[in-house]
Design a protein around this motif. Structure first.
Motif, PDB file in Angstrom:
ATOM      1  N   LYS A   5      15.653  45.270 -88.066  1.00  0.00           N
ATOM      2  CA  LYS A   5      14.720  46.368 -88.327  1.00  0.00           C
ATOM      3  C   LYS A   5      15.453  47.661 -88.641  1.00  0.00           C
ATOM      4  O   LYS A   5      14.907  48.552 -89.265  1.00  0.00           O
ATOM      5  N   MET A  10      11.481  49.140 -93.475  1.00  0.00           N
ATOM      6  CA  MET A  10      10.683  50.061 -92.664  1.00  0.00           C
ATOM      7  C   MET A  10      11.609  51.077 -92.002  1.00  0.00           C
ATOM      8  O   MET A  10      12.451  50.735 -91.200  1.00  0.00           O
ATOM      9  N   LYS A  11      11.464  52.316 -92.369  1.00  0.00           N
ATOM     10  CA  LYS A  11      12.281  53.393 -91.829  1.00  0.00           C
ATOM     11  C   LYS A  11      11.386  54.397 -91.105  1.00  0.00           C
ATOM     12  O   LYS A  11      10.233  54.597 -91.486  1.00  0.00           O
ATOM     13  N   ARG A 367       9.131  51.052 -86.503  1.00  0.00           N
ATOM     14  CA  ARG A 367       9.813  51.962 -87.427  1.00  0.00           C
ATOM     15  C   ARG A 367      10.831  52.854 -86.721  1.00  0.00           C
ATOM     16  O   ARG A 367      11.677  53.455 -87.365  1.00  0.00           O
TER      17      ARG A 367
END
Length: 465
Positions: A5, A10-11, A367
């Motif tokens: 992740k 997805m940041k 996130r």
């Protein structure tokens, strides 16, 4: 395997530091808020007969207000003075004079008419007292007589019928250690403390999940983390100095989330007198609140994990930290199978939170690159308390929020000095620096120079029964 992740698409959306003002009403007019100036003046008045000693306690002593443990007026994290109303409110317990003799020699019925606050205001008990069955008042006895009575009683009973219980606010590590050593020297393992009752589920669950029975991070990790979650904890009331840490975290861009059945006003907005803009307009603390049902925390957490596993099917590595899980955890497949059996209708009804709201929280954590989870007795004073904390730990493990800066799990304590109780051995399940096992027992016996009873001690609940 897909990317983790921290590398995937997805940041965390890094926004400018949020506006911290809670209201345009100056000085919080019409709002529920701490009355710092009023309470400070009241403290000065209450301690007017011993102001110099009160000043020494505040400026040279270690805070006995909460678990933050400020030394004097400063700590090791933030610049500037640290002084809260909780510390001021307990100051009189240290400065009050001895109780007047007239109350001790009076008919006991006069004392029974007073409530606990009124009794405390009478003053400190300055010497040993005795009241035998049928007597209407207390009688003063010498220290020699008092200690002799205790010693004679201890000598006459089976040591399994002897117990020690430590509960006072502000007990130091040295006192905990001495009590633990004295109990074992006398011959009993029945020693317990108020801290273990408050957070024994935290210790048990964290020991099982992480291998340590205490916080995995420090207050420094609050400042700069992406998300700070308070679970069943009202730090603004119970650890008021912590609001300065929250304020610093929010200025650094941290999102603060509260999960609690009750919408606590002090966690929504707070007035910090030493910070100009906060003192005038108040500080907005929480960015979002999830009002779970009482007892619905596990269902809420299961729902969050269920969303993560559904998101994983669509984009592997986008919602959980697979690299961390594979390198540092076990039991992942069992947890996943358990969660996937849950149905949304039951999770929504049990938690009191909708599926969509659970997804909002799931996405926020997915996130985030860093996160700190904090909880208190809203999770621990519960029939399924250990399971509550285990699931909080599972959330952190799935996200890799362990062992890194600005990450961690933190059971927050209400009284100063409580963490030392277990570490110093004032607990039926531990000895100083270790568990109640053969290896630790042998080490401590060598240090202390006497044999420690081998039988398992009782908790205070078992002792009373």
């Amino acid at each position: 395997m897909g990317k983790t992740k921290h590398e995937g698409p997805m940041k965390l959306n890094k926004k400018p530091a949020p506006k911290l003002w809670a209201s345009w009403a100056p000085l919080g007019l019409g709002k529920v808020k701490p009355k710092h100036i009023r309470d400070t003046m009241k403290t000065a008045w209450d301690n007017k007969d011993n102001l110099s000693y009160a000043y020494r306690i505040l400026t040279q002593g270690v805070c006995d207000g909460c678990a933050l443990g400020v030394s004097g007026l400063r700590d090791q994290t933030l610049a500037g003075p640290h002084l809260c109303t909780t510390r001021l409110n307990v100051l009189r317990l240290n400065t009050m004079p001895a109780i007047e003799d007239k109350w001790l020699s009076a008919d006991i019925e006069q004392l029974r008419k007073l409530d606990s606050t009124e009794l405390r205001k009478l003053g400190r008990i300055p010497y040993p007292l005795s009241r035998k069955k049928g007597e209407r008042s207390f009688s003063r006895i010498s220290w020699d007589e008092a200690l002799s009575r205790i010693a004679d009683k201890i000598k006459s009973i089976d040591k399994r019928q002897l117990a020690f219980y430590l509960t006072a606010r502000g007990i130091t590590n040295e006192v905990y250690y001495t009590a633990a050593k004295a109990a074992r020297f006398i011959g009993t393992n029945n020693i317990d403390n108020a801290s273990r009752i408050c957070h024994s589920p935290s210790k048990t669950a964290l020991k099982r999940s992480l291998g340590i029975g205490a916080s995995s991070c420090s207050y420094r990790d609050w400042i700069g983390t992406d998300v700070l979650v308070f679970w069943g904890s009202v730090a603004a009331n119970n650890q008021p100095v912590s609001t300065k840490y929250m304020y610093a975290a929010k200025k650094a861009g941290t999102k603060i989330i509260m999960i609690n059945p009750y919408l606590e006003p002090s966690m929504e907005k707070y007035w910090i007198p030493s910070i100009a803009e906060s003192a005038l307009f108040g500080t907005k603390i929480t960015d979002d609140v999830y009002q779970v049902n009482i007892g619905g925390d596990i269902a809420f957490m299961n729902g969050v994990m269920k969303h993560w596993f559904e998101m994983e099917r669509e984009a592997p590595g986008s919602s959980i930290d697979r690299a961390f899980i594979e390198a540092h955890t076990n039991g992942f497949n069992e947890l996943k199978q358990h969660i996937e059996k849950q149905n949304w209708k039951t999770l929504e009804e049990s938690s009191g939170i909708s599926k969509d709201r659970m997804k909002e929280f799931a996405i926020l954590l997915a996130r985030a690159k860093t996160g700190v989870f904090i909880w208190s007795m809203g999770l621990t004073q519960h029939r399924f308390a250990t399971d509550n904390i285990s699931q909080v730990a599972n959330l952190a493990l799935l996200q890799g929020f362990i062992g890194r800066k600005h990450c961690g799990l933190m059971p927050i304590r209400g009284h100063s000095g409580v963490q030392g109780s277990g570490e110093m051995g004032a607990d039926p399940f531990v000895l100083p620096g270790g568990d109640f096992d053969e290896e630790t027992t042998a080490r401590i016996e060598k240090i202390w120079g006497f044999r420690i009873p081998t039988w398992q001690g009782d908790t205070i609940g078992q002792t009373i029964e």
